[in-house]
Write a protein that holds these residues in place. Sequence first.
Motif, PDB file in Angstrom:
ATOM      1  N   GLY A 305      -2.580   2.668 -73.660  1.00 37.52           N
ATOM      2  CA  GLY A 305      -3.918   2.144 -73.882  1.00 37.52           C
ATOM      3  C   GLY A 305      -4.770   2.299 -72.644  1.00 37.52           C
ATOM      4  N   PHE A 306      -5.924   1.652 -72.644  1.00 35.25           N
ATOM      5  CA  PHE A 306      -6.859   1.765 -71.525  1.00 35.25           C
ATOM      6  C   PHE A 306      -6.194   1.436 -70.199  1.00 35.25           C
ATOM      7  N   MET A 307      -5.356   0.412 -70.168  1.00 36.62           N
ATOM      8  CA  MET A 307      -4.707  -0.004 -68.928  1.00 36.62           C
ATOM      9  C   MET A 307      -4.004   1.164 -68.254  1.00 36.62           C
ATOM     10  N   VAL A 308      -3.300   1.965 -69.014  1.00 30.61           N
ATOM     11  CA  VAL A 308      -2.553   3.099 -68.471  1.00 30.61           C
ATOM     12  C   VAL A 308      -3.419   4.351 -68.418  1.00 30.61           C
ATOM     13  N   ILE A 309      -4.179   4.601 -69.472  1.00 31.05           N
ATOM     14  CA  ILE A 309      -4.969   5.834 -69.550  1.00 31.05           C
ATOM     15  C   ILE A 309      -6.052   5.891 -68.479  1.00 31.05           C
ATOM     16  N   PHE A 310      -6.870   4.845 -68.382  1.00 32.25           N
ATOM     17  CA  PHE A 310      -7.942   4.847 -67.394  1.00 32.25           C
ATOM     18  C   PHE A 310      -7.380   4.949 -65.991  1.00 32.25           C
ATOM     19  N   TRP A 311      -6.274   4.244 -65.779  1.00 31.43           N
ATOM     20  CA  TRP A 311      -5.686   4.250 -64.440  1.00 31.43           C
ATOM     21  C   TRP A 311      -5.204   5.645 -64.067  1.00 31.43           C
ATOM     22  N   ASN A 312      -4.586   6.354 -65.002  1.00 29.69           N
ATOM     23  CA  ASN A 312      -4.086   7.690 -64.703  1.00 29.69           C
ATOM     24  C   ASN A 312      -5.196   8.733 -64.609  1.00 29.69           C
ATOM     25  N   LEU A 313      -6.194   8.624 -65.459  1.00 31.12           N
ATOM     26  CA  LEU A 313      -7.250   9.638 -65.487  1.00 31.12           C
ATOM     27  C   LEU A 313      -8.341   9.402 -64.449  1.00 31.12           C
ATOM     28  N   SER A 314      -8.524   8.145 -64.021  1.00 32.25           N
ATOM     29  CA  SER A 314      -9.620   7.852 -63.095  1.00 32.25           C
ATOM     30  C   SER A 314      -9.222   6.957 -61.927  1.00 32.25           C
ATOM     31  N   GLY A 315      -8.555   5.844 -62.222  1.00 28.80           N
ATOM     32  CA  GLY A 315      -8.257   4.866 -61.188  1.00 28.80           C
ATOM     33  C   GLY A 315      -7.427   5.405 -60.047  1.00 28.80           C
ATOM     34  N   VAL A 316      -6.305   6.032 -60.357  1.00 26.34           N
ATOM     35  CA  VAL A 316      -5.424   6.572 -59.312  1.00 26.34           C
ATOM     36  C   VAL A 316      -6.119   7.658 -58.495  1.00 26.34           C
ATOM     37  N   PRO A 317      -6.619   8.718 -59.127  1.00 21.79           N
ATOM     38  CA  PRO A 317      -7.178   9.797 -58.311  1.00 21.79           C
ATOM     39  C   PRO A 317      -8.411   9.422 -57.505  1.00 21.79           C
ATOM     40  N   PHE A 318      -9.173   8.420 -57.952  1.00 21.33           N
ATOM     41  CA  PHE A 318     -10.423   8.120 -57.251  1.00 21.33           C
ATOM     42  C   PHE A 318     -10.445   6.764 -56.553  1.00 21.33           C
ATOM     43  N   SER A 319      -9.276   6.154 -56.380  1.00 24.09           N
ATOM     44  CA  SER A 319      -9.228   4.940 -55.549  1.00 24.09           C
ATOM     45  C   SER A 319      -8.030   4.923 -54.613  1.00 24.09           C
ATOM     46  N   TYR A 320      -7.175   5.951 -54.676  1.00 28.29           N
ATOM     47  CA  TYR A 320      -5.993   5.989 -53.816  1.00 28.29           C
ATOM     48  C   TYR A 320      -6.201   6.787 -52.538  1.00 28.29           C
ATOM     49  N   VAL A 321      -7.216   7.637 -52.488  1.00 31.13           N
ATOM     50  CA  VAL A 321      -7.390   8.493 -51.303  1.00 31.13           C
ATOM     51  C   VAL A 321      -8.740   8.246 -50.620  1.00 31.13           C
ATOM     52  N   TYR A 322      -9.101   6.988 -50.493  1.00 32.90           N
ATOM     53  CA  TYR A 322     -10.332   6.659 -49.780  1.00 32.90           C
ATOM     54  C   TYR A 322     -10.270   7.110 -48.327  1.00 32.90           C
ATOM     55  N   SER A 323      -9.064   7.203 -47.770  1.00 31.78           N
ATOM     56  CA  SER A 323      -8.926   7.679 -46.395  1.00 31.78           C
ATOM     57  C   SER A 323      -9.417   9.124 -46.284  1.00 31.78           C
ATOM     58  N   VAL A 324      -9.152   9.942 -47.306  1.00 35.35           N
ATOM     59  CA  VAL A 324      -9.619  11.331 -47.310  1.00 35.35           C
ATOM     60  C   VAL A 324     -11.143  11.373 -47.376  1.00 35.35           C
ATOM     61  N   VAL A 325     -11.717  10.523 -48.216  1.00 34.35           N
ATOM     62  CA  VAL A 325     -13.175  10.463 -48.331  1.00 34.35           C
ATOM     63  C   VAL A 325     -13.796  10.103 -46.981  1.00 34.35           C
ATOM     64  N   TYR A 326     -13.191   9.135 -46.304  1.00 34.21           N
ATOM     65  CA  TYR A 326     -13.716   8.713 -44.994  1.00 34.21           C
ATOM     66  C   TYR A 326     -13.598   9.833 -43.970  1.00 34.21           C
ATOM     67  N   MET A 327     -12.421  10.459 -43.906  1.00 29.39           N
ATOM     68  CA  MET A 327     -12.206  11.511 -42.906  1.00 29.39           C
ATOM     69  C   MET A 327     -13.084  12.725 -43.155  1.00 29.39           C
ATOM     70  N   ALA A 328     -13.375  12.996 -44.418  1.00 26.54           N
ATOM     71  CA  ALA A 328     -14.201  14.163 -44.750  1.00 26.54           C
ATOM     72  C   ALA A 328     -15.661  13.962 -44.371  1.00 26.54           C
ATOM     73  N   SER A 329     -16.052  12.724 -44.120  1.00 25.65           N
ATOM     74  CA  SER A 329     -17.463  12.435 -43.831  1.00 25.65           C
ATOM     75  C   SER A 329     -17.679  11.780 -42.469  1.00 25.65           C
ATOM     76  N   HIS A 330     -16.631  11.753 -41.621  1.00 23.85           N
ATOM     77  CA  HIS A 330     -16.767  11.114 -40.314  1.00 23.85           C
ATOM     78  C   HIS A 330     -16.095  11.942 -39.214  1.00 23.85           C
ATOM     79  N   ASP A 331     -16.570  11.749 -38.010  1.00 28.21           N
ATOM     80  CA  ASP A 331     -16.029  12.457 -36.857  1.00 28.21           C
ATOM     81  C   ASP A 331     -14.606  11.994 -36.559  1.00 28.21           C
ATOM     82  N   PRO A 332     -13.693  12.916 -36.223  1.00 28.89           N
ATOM     83  CA  PRO A 332     -12.297  12.556 -35.960  1.00 28.89           C
ATOM     84  C   PRO A 332     -12.099  11.523 -34.840  1.00 28.89           C
TER      85      PRO A 332
END
Length: 483
Positions: A305-332
Amino acid sequence: MAAGKSSAVHGNTNDEHLRQRKPLNEPAGSYVTEHGREMDKKLEQHEHYEFGGPWGVVAIMTGFPILMYYLWICLWFYDGKLVHPTSTEDIKPFLAKMWGHVAKDASPNAYAWKVYSGNFFFQLFLALVMPGYPQDGLPVPSLGYKTLHYNCNALTSLYATLITSALLHYYNIFRLTEIIDNYGHLMTVSMIYGFGVSLITYLWAVMTGTAIRMSGNFFYDYFMGAALNPRIGGVCLKMWAEVRIPWVTVFFLSVSGACKQYETLGYVTPNMAFMILATGLYINACAKGEECIPQTWDIFYEKWGFMVIFWNLSGVPFSYVYSVVYMASHDPSKYQFSTAGYVLIYTVILVAYYVWDTAMAQKSHFKMQTQGITEFRKTFPQLPWNTVKNPTFIQTAHGNRLLTSGFWAYSRKPNYVADWTMSLTWGAIIGTATIIPYFYSIFFIVVLLHRCTRDFERCSRKYGKDWERYCEVVKYKYIPYVY
């Protein structure tokens, strides 16, 4: 994190992907007793609400997408600071500003639809056509204790994806650098997919009469799911979505961040390389050990259901790698470590990965052994102690066996402890520059604790005194000699 030939198989006992277990020929431990069957009947009925009931799940389905937008905005536009209204008069302008970021930089544009949909259907195509390793799942009570057959081809699909993406990038057909730059747009499309696939799956299960454990409340059943084993052909959509979409996306977001660094800085920082290693280890583990997944709670019991589907299709890929988002937009310079710091964090994730990988393999191989499977798949890398020889266990009146050997002799959830430790390093790789990348580990520990509570309660009801005896033998829930 799973039906006619192109739809749901639940309830269709003549499907080619179902196999009837033969109790008289099965090894001891895999046959469910009459007592066990009675308990399973009770567990297959909806008895009480979880997650705060209908109001709680509506709050989750509304609040989590908003939170994902907010954290991304703070990372990308406000240097990782948790921005907020400065006064009551500022609330309306603040919300208007937030909406402006979403409308401009997270709109579901053509690029996002092309890329997300392209990956979605490419992964589904690979799942349908690539060769794989045949594996039977556990006997499913709602299917009369028949087992479902799985063609575990995530590894060959992963190799095909890596080769295809490398060629597309090399020949400038699809530049991987662009993925991280379109993070917001892709995130919105992923949310649309999450809500849409959840609705389609729910309606299909209801219309085909294959819905199980229903409460009668639309919002709650939409959230928890109606279908247990939805399939397209021989592809278990539940297992496919758990392995292919989230971890492929997470890995390529990390690769995209590294490509962006290389193009702008001329090199890739050890921090970004760490995220490629971390996400690469995870996706490879899921692919190389895919035959172990049919033995897990996600596939065997959890509805799709939504609990599993949304998490796999959106939640995991777009909330687990915030560190990558930060590093891609900030000076090392904002997240640079000493040599000792890098040695420490690389060591921690490798040790945690070893424990996680081998603990999962030990448990899954033990379950396979109870089904008479003694030869296991050999994929790279095969780590030492991934199978316990002559394992000890508790034989339950239900018919199942509870493992008390290997890592499982010291903790009831050693895999969760290791998994959470890895999640902590995914945030710690940017140090104290911002707290937002730690969202993964903070959220994950809440999810794991809640999930363990559900799991332990279900096991207590299912196994009764045998579960009490198991808890006496394996005293610690998580960390040995601590808790």
